[in-house]
Structure formats: C-alpha cells, structure tokens
Write an enzyme that holds these catalytic residues in place. Sequence first.
Site, PDB file in Angstrom:
ATOM      1  N   THR A 167       0.846  -1.137   0.000  1.00 32.36           N
ATOM      2  CA  THR A 167       0.000   0.000   0.000  1.00 32.36           C
ATOM      3  C   THR A 167       0.899   1.209   0.000  1.00 32.36           C
ATOM      4  OG1 THR A 167      -1.208  -1.332   1.578  1.00 32.36           O
ATOM      5  CG2 THR A 167      -1.784   0.956   1.533  1.00 32.36           C
ATOM      6  N   VAL A 196     -12.118  -6.858  -0.830  1.00 32.58           N
ATOM      7  CA  VAL A 196     -11.870  -5.523  -0.285  1.00 32.58           C
ATOM      8  C   VAL A 196     -10.893  -5.670   0.867  1.00 32.58           C
ATOM      9  CG1 VAL A 196     -12.901  -3.541   0.880  1.00 32.58           C
ATOM     10  CG2 VAL A 196     -14.137  -4.673  -0.982  1.00 32.58           C
ATOM     11  N   ASP A 198      -8.032  -3.717   3.812  1.00 32.59           N
ATOM     12  CA  ASP A 198      -8.110  -2.738   4.902  1.00 32.59           C
ATOM     13  C   ASP A 198      -8.122  -1.303   4.408  1.00 32.59           C
ATOM     14  OD1 ASP A 198      -5.264  -3.608   4.278  1.00 32.59           O
ATOM     15  OD2 ASP A 198      -4.883  -1.778   5.430  1.00 32.59           O
TER      16      ASP A 198
HETATM   17  N1  GLY Z   1      -2.919  -3.642   2.990  1.00 30.38           N
HETATM   18  C1  GLY Z   1      -3.345  -3.721   1.658  1.00 30.38           C
HETATM   19  C2  GLY Z   1      -4.226  -4.844   1.374  1.00 30.38           C
HETATM   20  O1  GLY Z   1      -4.135  -5.884   1.994  1.00 30.38           O
HETATM   21  O2  GLY Z   1      -5.054  -4.699   0.525  1.00 30.38           O
END
Ligand code: GLY
Length: 320
Positions: A167, A196, A198
């Site tokens: 991310t 979807v 976090d």
């Molecule tokens: N932290 C990003 C995801 O797992 O989508």
Amino acid sequence: MLPVLVVHGGAGTIQKELAEMYSEGVRVAVRAGFAILQEGGSAMDAVVEAVTLLENNPVYNAGCGSVLNEHGNVEMDALVMDGRTLANGAVSAVRRIANAAQLARLVMEKTRHVCLTGEGASKFARAMGVPEVPEESLITDRYRKRWEENLAPGANPVESQTGPKGTVGAVAVDSEGNVACATSTGGIQNKMEGRVGDSACVGSGGYADNRVGAVSPTGDGEAIMTVTLSRLILFHMEQGKSAQEASDEALAYMWEKAQGLGGVVVVDPRGGWAARFNDTQMVWAAAQGQQLHYGLYRGEDFIQPLQDPDSASTQDHHQH
Ligand code: GLY
C-alpha cells in the site's frame, strides 16, 4: 514540533537492486506534501498530495503499478480521514481511475456516505468529472508477467510476491495541529474479484482524530482488518502510550492473533511521529522542521536537510 508529514510505500521484502528506487519515491512524495504544510496548507491537502504522487509512481502497489487480481484486472481501495471532524471517505474495488485517494476524498466531501464500491464508485467518479483511464495504463510489465507466471500449474502467488506487499499512505499534522491520513492500494496479488482490503475500511486502513493522532498502515489486509489496526494504535495512545510504543504493541498483537505482518506511520497532534513495522522492511520517509528522515530496515534513520537532498547522515531514532 509542527508541521510534520510521514509517508510509507509498503512493507515486505524489497530486492536490493530496487531499494534505492523505492526509497527515492517516498522522499519525493514527502517533500512535495511537506511543502504544502510549510505554506500553511492543511494536513488533508498534504496527505492527498503525497499519496497522489506515490499512486502515479509505477514502483508502488497503488494507482499505476497496482497488482492484478485473479482475472488480471486492477481493483483499487483507498481512504482518507480528516481528524478535525472525523469526516472520512473511501472507495473499494474501483477500476480505471488513476488516483483512488482523490476519489475517496470526493466521497467524503460530496456524498453522505463513507464508502462507494466497484461500478458505483466508477459512476460517481464520472459524475465528478474524474477521467476514466485505460486499465492498461495502470498495469506495469512486472505485474503483468507475475500474473501470467501465477497462472502456471503449481504456482504460489503469495510466495512469488516480491517488493512491498502493501500500500502507500501518509499521515500529517498541519501548523494548526489538525491531523489527517490517506491510504491507497492495488491490494494483494491474485486476490479474488471483489476482495476488499483494509485500505478502504476506516479504523483498519487508517484513522485520524485531532484528540489523539493519525495512522496509515500497510501489510496483510485481512490481519489489519481483524485487529482494526489503526484504531487500536490510537486506543493505546489514548491510554498514554507514545506513537512508537502504541505501534509496536498493536503490531505485536496483530502478529500474535492473526499472524499479520506489516507496518504503520503515525503522528500525534503535538508533532510526535513513528514509522514502525514487524515485516522485514518498510519504505518510509518523514519531514519535520528542516529535516528529512527516511529508512528501509529496522532501526534505520537516515537524516538529511530538507533543502539539500545530496547530503545524508545516518543516525538512530528510537524516540520522537
Ligand atoms: N494492505 C493492503 C491490502 O491488503 O489490501
């Protein structure tokens, strides 16, 4: 000391030959966002600017450079949150736009909802005049090739993942003491269509509250959601822990309860900050006063003057 901006470009294992490229991008983003704060701009403007630059940089898994889902498509998640009012906005599984964090901000500012998903998010983007971009413009050769390799019988998409998993994200405190966060991602490689993560879920993929601080995480999305990582860190800060102590405690809990790896950037309203991770590496950079801090490995804190990108010295930061 205010203002302050901290950004990350994902956590995981980064190949040595790519490390400088990953690090350079977060330094460019933090300088640009911090310039907004120095001119008296808001924490929200600064975090969205920093994340936009990271989305536009094909090195990172967000915007252009996002990983592909099981069908070879890019589906992105993003959120923003404003600590002044707790206003927040998000998009999930959105396709064919360049800057998901900007669209999340529009959800916050122009709708009565906090999250729009999939085709509904795309329709909203069109209604707001956000240009649709060809999906190909978001896909890099690296991830197209990786996706093709993962279709081979016996391939393990999780093991084949190199580079930061996550991310991109940013947290800031502006000169008025307002905090904000922004997080954006292409999610995880070969994820199911419609998954979807976090980064679209307030409390997990980010949180900002002027009373306590702001958080943007990266890492295993399912684990981050399981422990609502961002809000958990702010809970520990409410109990009197520093940004660093709170981050370490929450990351340890995420590992213990959900075997989750990742990292976070955190600020408190007085200008305290932390960049902490329990994965092997996290690409991060922070700007405060006249200094730019950055690092990749645990315990690393390179410091250089904000005005002079060529001179760097290594120091240890364990407390801010
Ligand atoms: N932290 C990003 C995801 O797992 O989508």
